[in-house]
Write a protein that holds these residues in place. Structure first.
Motif, PDB file in Angstrom:
ATOM      1  N   GLN A   2      -0.803  15.200  -7.794  1.00 44.25           N
ATOM      2  CA  GLN A   2      -0.596  13.927  -8.486  1.00 44.25           C
ATOM      3  C   GLN A   2       0.898  13.700  -8.601  1.00 44.25           C
ATOM      4  O   GLN A   2       1.591  14.420  -9.329  1.00 44.25           O
ATOM      5  CB  GLN A   2      -1.238  13.962  -9.866  1.00 44.25           C
ATOM      6  CG  GLN A   2      -0.884  12.756 -10.740  1.00 44.25           C
ATOM      7  CD  GLN A   2      -1.445  11.453 -10.207  1.00 44.25           C
ATOM      8  OE1 GLN A   2      -2.656  11.318 -10.040  1.00 44.25           O
ATOM      9  NE2 GLN A   2      -0.578  10.469  -9.953  1.00 44.25           N
ATOM     10  N   LEU A   3       1.394  12.721  -7.855  1.00 41.33           N
ATOM     11  CA  LEU A   3       2.805  12.345  -7.940  1.00 41.33           C
ATOM     12  C   LEU A   3       2.937  11.175  -8.896  1.00 41.33           C
ATOM     13  O   LEU A   3       2.266  10.154  -8.732  1.00 41.33           O
ATOM     14  CB  LEU A   3       3.343  11.949  -6.568  1.00 41.33           C
ATOM     15  CG  LEU A   3       4.763  11.352  -6.564  1.00 41.33           C
ATOM     16  CD1 LEU A   3       5.778  12.400  -7.010  1.00 41.33           C
ATOM     17  CD2 LEU A   3       5.114  10.794  -5.201  1.00 41.33           C
ATOM     18  N   THR A   4       3.778  11.331  -9.881  1.00 44.25           N
ATOM     19  CA  THR A   4       4.065  10.247 -10.814  1.00 44.25           C
ATOM     20  C   THR A   4       5.524   9.859 -10.663  1.00 44.25           C
ATOM     21  O   THR A   4       6.405  10.710 -10.833  1.00 44.25           O
ATOM     22  CB  THR A   4       3.792  10.674 -12.267  1.00 44.25           C
ATOM     23  OG1 THR A   4       2.426  11.085 -12.375  1.00 44.25           O
ATOM     24  CG2 THR A   4       4.043   9.515 -13.221  1.00 44.25           C
ATOM     25  N   VAL A   5       5.756   8.614 -10.318  1.00 45.61           N
ATOM     26  CA  VAL A   5       7.117   8.120 -10.178  1.00 45.61           C
ATOM     27  C   VAL A   5       7.462   7.344 -11.435  1.00 45.61           C
ATOM     28  O   VAL A   5       6.759   6.409 -11.832  1.00 45.61           O
ATOM     29  CB  VAL A   5       7.265   7.219  -8.944  1.00 45.61           C
ATOM     30  CG1 VAL A   5       8.698   6.708  -8.830  1.00 45.61           C
ATOM     31  CG2 VAL A   5       6.863   7.975  -7.690  1.00 45.61           C
ATOM     32  N   LEU A   6       8.528   7.751 -12.054  1.00 47.92           N
ATOM     33  CA  LEU A   6       8.959   7.174 -13.326  1.00 47.92           C
ATOM     34  C   LEU A   6      10.118   6.209 -13.108  1.00 47.92           C
ATOM     35  O   LEU A   6      10.909   6.393 -12.195  1.00 47.92           O
ATOM     36  CB  LEU A   6       9.379   8.303 -14.277  1.00 47.92           C
ATOM     37  CG  LEU A   6       8.321   9.383 -14.508  1.00 47.92           C
ATOM     38  CD1 LEU A   6       8.931  10.595 -15.213  1.00 47.92           C
ATOM     39  CD2 LEU A   6       7.179   8.805 -15.327  1.00 47.92           C
TER      40      LEU A   6
END
Lengths: 114, 110
Positions: free
Chosen positions: B105-109
């Motif tokens: 799970q990649l979360t880009v902030l």
């Protein structure tokens, strides 16, 4: 870009009822697949289909499941007597070749069994 | 079918390069390495595929060392819309049983 289309996008059915999920693979593709994904879990292989017959199937694909290519464009997954645990997103996919080729997935059909 | 191992999750900021590594120690000679992206309630989408060395397309790069026991997906300058689950697969020459692990799970902030 060509795409795999699936209908319905969402279906609610009562336990014990039969369900048919429909797919239109990309037109020049020869290999067709069904996968499923239970909410919050991995994508799981169900079955592959080539030349009007099942090529391979997983242990999930038991006697209550069947697939068919009734005409030149549609590819269907039938669940004969649905169970609560059949609730999942079902993805149809297709590819042109079988060997190391890209598989294209549809947007999925969300099945809820109540 | 080679078993794959990826980090469960990663966070990044917009504009950064993201590298996701996958290990596939028992990869077979005729296995290809394929990466897919999946958004919630959508089907997996092919990103890139390779056999050895480096492959680049308009979306990503894939680095595969000589021993092929691992691979790294590189996403240049990620944006918020790259937030998704990324799956690595090391499949045999047959695409019939493409297997998906748990994915990253990649979360880009912002």
């Amino acid at each position: 870009e060509p795409e795999v289309t699936q209908t319905p996008s969402h279906q609610v059915t009562q336990m014990g009822q039969e369900v048919i999920l429909r797919c239109v693979p990309i037109s020049n593709h020869l290999y067709f697949y069904w996968y499923r994904q239970i909410l919050g879990q991995k994508v799981e292989f169900l079955v592959s289909f080539y030349n009007n017959e099942i090529s391979e199937k997983s242990e999930i694909f038991d006697d209550q499941f069947s697939v068919e290519r009734p005409d030149g464009s549609n590819f269907t997954l039938k669940i004969r007597s649905t169970k609560l645990e059949d609730s999942a997103m079902y993805f149809c996919a297709s590819s042109y070749q079988d060997s190391g080729n890209t598989i294209y997935f549809g947007e999925g059909s969300w099945l809820t069994v109540v | 079918l080679a078993k794959t191992t990826q980090p469960i999750s990663m966070d990044s900021y917009e504009g950064q390069e993201v590298n996701i590594t996958c290990s596939h120690n028992n990869i077979a000679t005729n296995d290809y390495i394929t990466w897919y992206q999946q958004f919630p309630s959508q089907g997996p989408r092919f990103i890139i595929q390779g056999y050895k060395t480096k492959v680049t397309n308009e979306v990503a790069s894939l680095f595969i060392p000589a021993d092929r026991k691992s691979s790294t997906l590189s996403l240049p300058r990620v944006s918020l819309s790259d937030t998704a689950v990324y799956y690595c697969s090391a499949s045999s020459g047959s695409a019939r049983q493409l297997t998906f692990g748990s994915g990253t799970q990649l979360t880009v902030l912002p």
